[in-house]
Design a protein around this motif. Structure first.
Motif, PDB file in Angstrom:
ATOM      1  N   UNK A  40      -1.770   8.414 -35.190  1.00  0.00           N
ATOM      2  CA  UNK A  40      -2.594   9.501 -35.664  1.00  0.00           C
ATOM      3  C   UNK A  40      -3.175  10.328 -34.524  1.00  0.00           C
ATOM      4  N   UNK A  51      -3.736  -1.404 -39.305  1.00  0.00           N
ATOM      5  CA  UNK A  51      -4.334  -1.612 -37.991  1.00  0.00           C
ATOM      6  C   UNK A  51      -4.028  -0.440 -37.065  1.00  0.00           C
ATOM      7  N   UNK A  91      -3.348   2.629 -37.943  1.00  0.00           N
ATOM      8  CA  UNK A  91      -4.120   3.775 -38.400  1.00  0.00           C
ATOM      9  C   UNK A  91      -5.532   3.725 -37.845  1.00  0.00           C
ATOM     10  N   UNK A  92      -6.155   2.570 -37.993  1.00  0.00           N
ATOM     11  CA  UNK A  92      -7.541   2.457 -37.563  1.00  0.00           C
ATOM     12  C   UNK A  92      -7.689   2.579 -36.052  1.00  0.00           C
ATOM     13  N   UNK A  93      -6.787   1.930 -35.315  1.00  0.00           N
ATOM     14  CA  UNK A  93      -6.895   1.987 -33.868  1.00  0.00           C
ATOM     15  C   UNK A  93      -6.700   3.423 -33.366  1.00  0.00           C
ATOM     16  N   UNK A  99      -7.139   6.096 -35.074  1.00  0.00           N
ATOM     17  CA  UNK A  99      -8.281   6.864 -35.549  1.00  0.00           C
ATOM     18  C   UNK A  99      -9.426   6.719 -34.554  1.00  0.00           C
ATOM     19  N   UNK A 100      -9.619   5.500 -34.089  1.00  0.00           N
ATOM     20  CA  UNK A 100     -10.639   5.259 -33.063  1.00  0.00           C
ATOM     21  C   UNK A 100     -10.345   6.047 -31.803  1.00  0.00           C
ATOM     22  N   UNK A 101      -9.055   6.154 -31.481  1.00  0.00           N
ATOM     23  CA  UNK A 101      -8.659   6.936 -30.312  1.00  0.00           C
ATOM     24  C   UNK A 101      -9.033   8.406 -30.479  1.00  0.00           C
ATOM     25  N   UNK A 102      -8.810   8.930 -31.668  1.00  0.00           N
ATOM     26  CA  UNK A 102      -9.165  10.325 -31.928  1.00  0.00           C
ATOM     27  C   UNK A 102     -10.660  10.535 -31.664  1.00  0.00           C
ATOM     28  N   UNK A 103     -11.466   9.643 -32.240  1.00  0.00           N
ATOM     29  CA  UNK A 103     -12.908   9.760 -32.054  1.00  0.00           C
ATOM     30  C   UNK A 103     -13.262   9.711 -30.573  1.00  0.00           C
ATOM     31  N   UNK A 104     -12.615   8.761 -29.892  1.00  0.00           N
ATOM     32  CA  UNK A 104     -12.917   8.571 -28.484  1.00  0.00           C
ATOM     33  C   UNK A 104     -12.546   9.809 -27.658  1.00  0.00           C
ATOM     34  N   UNK A 124     -20.924   8.891 -30.382  1.00  0.00           N
ATOM     35  CA  UNK A 124     -19.651   8.605 -31.039  1.00  0.00           C
ATOM     36  C   UNK A 124     -18.629   8.019 -30.085  1.00  0.00           C
ATOM     37  N   UNK A 125     -18.833   8.247 -28.799  1.00  0.00           N
ATOM     38  CA  UNK A 125     -17.825   7.785 -27.849  1.00  0.00           C
ATOM     39  C   UNK A 125     -17.786   6.270 -27.791  1.00  0.00           C
ATOM     40  N   UNK A 173     -15.497   4.842 -31.146  1.00  0.00           N
ATOM     41  CA  UNK A 173     -14.043   4.752 -31.069  1.00  0.00           C
ATOM     42  C   UNK A 173     -13.583   3.416 -30.489  1.00  0.00           C
ATOM     43  N   UNK A 174     -14.008   3.114 -29.277  1.00  0.00           N
ATOM     44  CA  UNK A 174     -13.613   1.834 -28.688  1.00  0.00           C
ATOM     45  C   UNK A 174     -14.074   0.625 -29.495  1.00  0.00           C
ATOM     46  N   UNK A 200     -14.227   0.441 -32.687  1.00  0.00           N
ATOM     47  CA  UNK A 200     -13.230   0.331 -33.745  1.00  0.00           C
ATOM     48  C   UNK A 200     -11.945  -0.295 -33.225  1.00  0.00           C
ATOM     49  N   UNK A 201     -11.489   0.187 -32.072  1.00  0.00           N
ATOM     50  CA  UNK A 201     -10.270  -0.356 -31.494  1.00  0.00           C
ATOM     51  C   UNK A 201     -10.441  -1.841 -31.201  1.00  0.00           C
ATOM     52  N   UNK A 208     -10.197  -3.845 -34.342  1.00  0.00           N
ATOM     53  CA  UNK A 208      -8.807  -3.956 -34.774  1.00  0.00           C
ATOM     54  C   UNK A 208      -8.057  -4.995 -33.944  1.00  0.00           C
TER      55      UNK A 208
END
Lengths: 306, 328, 253
Positions: free
Chosen positions: A39, A95, A97-99, A101-106, B298-299, B302-303, B305-306, B309
């Motif tokens: 994503x 998994x 998708x979520x990871x 997605x987290x990258x996008x946010x980051x 928010x930064x 993201x991590x 969440x990763x 996972x």
């Protein structure tokens, strides 16, 4: 709607089309061959745009900025795959998708910290700011023509890479089949990394080309990501050829639709409503097209063979 | 087995969920004593989000279908209230009915079109459909378009939602109904087959069952649950806009599910608690730790969440199980 | 014997230039064990998939208990009376042995689409589920999660699930695959006991098992039937010896 304006819009559609192709090409391979839901591909577009903008500012030269930004985006894709993505191939789609997605946010937040939330506007050098007469009485921005040219050149390059080189054969054979690629003497891990990095690179180029045309801002990649997904669905997941045809199709349909739809609507609605509904309905058009394709051919128009 | 026995059986098997629900029921007593009325608001939001996540979890956690479309159903549920009120229809009960109907039908259509595909195709297609609906509602100028429309708290005769805590307990009752419903069907033959399909569709076929029938049914049910959550949301926020159905909202629901623990009943609710508390506290934390970057909290998300996972797939429930050595 | 449960007539299937099934005809009678043997790549599994419904033949008819089933989907054929055990264990992971049987029992009764009663504590289903497990002798492992089963036990469960629907025709695709000698013996005994009501089409590489169990043997080479008949006759057939039976015990090559 004069013929000249129509022609101009068709060219704009072509430009959008090649831009979408640059983004979709890498993504269709990542989705189709590596079965990985990436994503965050839109973030690669954003990284490319920011890399080009900042390197241009640094060197004071637009061309140099882009030239230097290309290896930067390639490297970013390479690093990302090495550090994170390769740990997720075996995981479920959810998994992934979520990871990602987290990258996008980051990434969006990282850019916001580094460059601020406001949009950057990059200016073009004088050599590219002019107009060119493509047809009698039809001036067209030089830069947009360049974008189309770059896009087509990249498309040709990708086509040659995939169909003529040994690496391309591996990719076509399915970078997912460990046993087979190992038997062919190819390190599948490196192959995946290269495919990923190449995809990032082309997406980054799309971002670099977009920079001077639209705003360079955090989150600029996501709308394009969705549109690329539609391109890929229509073209067939895993098919670069399908991505090309679908991208051009959608680029032209979307652009013409946005222009023509209000005109058509105005004939039986009042001006204000037509102008309001037009763009939104035009946005929907692409999805309606996608739905039609799905009903008739669920695996896309040009699914990869085998 | 009577319905009573079935419900008791469900409650006994889901003790953690029962505890959480009881907690929410008693919470206003605490906030009343401690004089923290704002927290009721947060709790309502958690319950609504949890409800929507529980709906998605039916198809995602149990059924294995990664659907990005479910935020759209929440949105439809909310717009059902707004549009009804636009046409002078104020009865909250009717809003709920309209919402369930609309989401049921839409769920059937989208489900049918999407579930003919699997894997990545399915994910992308549901994402595209969600965006299509998003753009549709942006284009509906009559209902506010991009700006959205404001909503009055609906008339849930004989309950007057303007009385204190009435809305809170209405939402709680909705959450309770959804919970009881899910408790029962997850363990029913339907639910068990749905779960079996996730792991091994071909074996289910080999037993003479048609997997698509079960998947679509699950999809429709989950769509309706999300619609109900959306209807509650409308009265709570007193406003609805197309943003509520953006595909990233579906992503949020998925984050909530994995935070809490995928494929469990209490997970999504627990995840909603965690998610919204994180949203409240991370900025505070940033203010203390790195004040110059406080806006960019928010930064961290993201991590986080990763990391969840990669390392904590069982979510909070997994954590609780490991600590407690077992639970429902 | 009795009426044929399966009649294949002129089945043909090609994948592009590759002809996987050439004009195959065979019959399986009720109460008969019919073995299908042949070298790897002969098209045995492809044939089974066409009977089962996951592949469509280019031409030819498939008749189950006298009725043509070419146009039916897999679940429809299963309901008409086909049970299949897969070459690679295809049981429901994430559930226990007992739970697998319960789901199969619910499906058999046509009661899978129900929303109220908890499936695994429903007395009606429990009884039928245990009966399914008893038939192959793994009722002792009922509470074990499938992931914790030994390979041979998984194959037994696989067989149990194939039987669960009370099929008229049983398609067994290498049921002994990967099983040790004891487990193989056990499996052979169970399959032999099934003979009374069911017609069985058995794909096997284990020649010992084939000659102990089979009433009829069909040899498939490169998609075509080169011999068919009683085991002794087939074993003596020159063409078969040449094409396939290299020695006494054919290895799992």
């Amino acid at each position: 709607m004069t013929l000249i304006l129509l022609l101009e819009q068709i060219f704009n559609g072509l430009q959008l089309g090649v831009t979408l192709f640059l983004i979709a090409a890498g993504l269709t391979l990542i989705l189709g061959i590596m079965d990985f839901v990436f994503l965050a591909h839109g973030a690669q577009v954003m990284i490319g745009a920011y890399a080009a903008a900042s390197l241009t500012a640094l060197t004071g030269n637009f061309y140099l900025g882009i030239l230097l930004a290309i290896p930067v985006t390639f490297a970013s894709g390479y690093l990302l795959e090495f550090l994170l993505i390769r740990h997720l191939y075996r995981r479920s789609h959810m998994d992934q998708v979520l990871a990602t997605f987290g990258l996008i946010l980051f990434f969006n937040e990282l850019i916001r910290i580094g460059f601020g939330p406001a949009a950057l506007f990059s200016s073009l050098p004088a050599s590219l700011s002019g107009f060119v007469t493509i047809l009698p009485e039809t001036p067209y921005p030089v830069f947009r023509l360049l974008v189309i040219g770059v896009g087509l050149a990249c498309a040709l390059g990708i086509h040659l890479l995939v169909s003529r080189t040994k690496i391309g054969a591996m990719v076509r054979a399915g970078a997912n089949n460990e046993a087979m690629t190992a038997a062919l003497g190819v390190n599948i891990r490196v192959l995946r990394r290269l495919v990923f990095a190449a995809g990032a690179c082309f997406a980054g180029i799309a971002g670099m080309m977009l920079g001077p045309l639209t705003a360079v801002e955090p989150g600029m990649g996501e709308p394009l990501l969705i549109l690329s997904l539609v391109v890929i669905i229509i073209g067939g997941i895993g098919s670069v050829r399908g991505a090309f045809i679908a991208a051009i199709l959608i680029g032209v349909v979307d652009t013409l639709g946005r222009v023509l739809l209000p005109v058509i609507l105005r004939s039986f609605m009042d001006q204000a409503a037509a102008d309001g509904a037009g763009p939104a309905l035009a946005s929907m058009m692409v999805y309606i097209l996608m739905s039609l394709v799905l009903v008739v051919r669920p695996s896309g128009l040009f699914p990869p063979k085998g | 087995m009577t319905l009573f026995h079935i419900l008791v059986d469900g409650l006994a098997r889901n003790r953690l969920l029962v505890v959480i629900l009881a907690g929410f029921a008693l919470f206003p007593i605490y906030t009343g004593i401690a004089d923290l009325p704002f927290w009721n608001d947060l709790a309502m939001r958690i319950m609504i989000l949890g409800m929507a996540a529980m709906g998605l979890n039916l198809v995602l956690g149990y059924g294995g279908m990664v659907s990005f479309g479910h935020a759209a159903f929440v949105g439809i549920g909310a717009y059902a209230v707004g549009i009804s009120q636009f046409y002078g229809l104020d009865n909250g009960w009717i809003h709920v009915l309209i919402s369930l109907l609309a989401c049921g039908v839409l769920g059937l259509v989208i489900g049918f079109l999407s579930l003919r595909t699997t894997g990545i195709y399915f994910i992308m297609i549901t994402l595209a459909f969600a965006q299509m609906l998003y753009f549709l509602f942006i284009s509906l100028e009559e209902f506010g378009g991009d700006d959205g429309m404001s909503i009055d708290r609906a008339d849930f005769m004989p309950i007057d939602l303007w009385e204190p805590l009435r809305l809170y307990y209405l939402i709680w009752v909705a959450l309770l109904c959804v919970s009881l419903f899910l408790m029962v069907i997850v363990r029913s033959r339907f639910g068990v087959v749905l779960e079996a399909i996730r792991g091994n569709e071909s074996r289910v076929e080999a037993m003479g069952l048609v997997p698509l029938r079960f998947k679509i049914t699950g999809y429709v049910i989950s769509a309706m649950i999300c619609g109900l959550a959306g209807t509650m949301f409308a009265s709570w926020q007193e406003y609805v806009s197309p943003d509520i159905m953006h595909w990233t909202r579906s992503g949020e629901l998925m984050i909530i599910i994995i935070l809490g623990g995928i494929g469990t009943l209490a997970g999504p609710l627990l995840g909603a608690v965690a998610f919204l508390l994180l949203e409240e506290w991370l900025p505070e934390l940033m203010h203390v730790v790195a004040p110059e970057y406080a806006e960019n909290w928010m930064i961290i998300f993201g991590p986080v969440l990763i990391a969840v996972v990669l390392f904590a797939r069982g979510g909070l429930i997994g954590l609780i199980r490991r600590i407690g050595g077992g639970g429902s | 014997m009795s009426a044929p449960v399966l009649i294949l007539d002129g089945l043909t299937k090609s994948y592009g230039a590759l002809c996987a099934t050439r004009d195959v005809s065979l019959q399986v009678a009720a109460g008969e064990i019919h073995a299908l043997i042949g070298p790897n790549g002969a098209g045995k599994t492809t044939l089974v998939r066409q009977i089962y419904g996951s592949e469509t033949p280019d031409s030819g008819t498939i008749r189950l208990c006298g009725q043509t089933v070419n146009h039916l989907s897999v679940p429809q054929r299963v309901r008409r009376g086909i049970g299949r055990s897969f070459q690679i264990s295809n049981v429901l992971m994430g559930f226990t042995v007992f739970e697998n049987a319960v789901i199969a029992e619910a499906a058999r009764r046509g009661e899978a689409f129900r929303f109220l009663r908890p499936a695994f504590s429903d007395p009606a289903l429990v009884e039928g589920a245990m009966a399914i497990l008893v038939r192959v002798g793994i009722e002792g492992r009922a509470g074990t999660r499938v992931a914790d089963l030994a390979h041979g036990e998984k194959r037994l469960l696989e067989l149990a699930l194939a039987l669960a629907g009370d099929p008229a025709l049983l398609l067994l695709d290498e049921p002994m695959a990967g099983a040790g000698p004891e487990e193989t013996q056990h499996m052979i005994e169970i399959i032999a006991r099934l003979r009374s009501d069911v017609g069985i089409l058995l794909i096997e590489h284990d020649m010992d098992a084939v000659f102990r169990l089979a009433d009829q043997v069909t040899v498939l080479v490169e998609g075509a039937v080169i011999a068919s008949g009683e085991p002794q006759a087939v074993a003596a057939d020159a063409a078969v010896r040449a094409a396939y039976l290299g020695g006494d015990d054919d290895a799992e090559a």
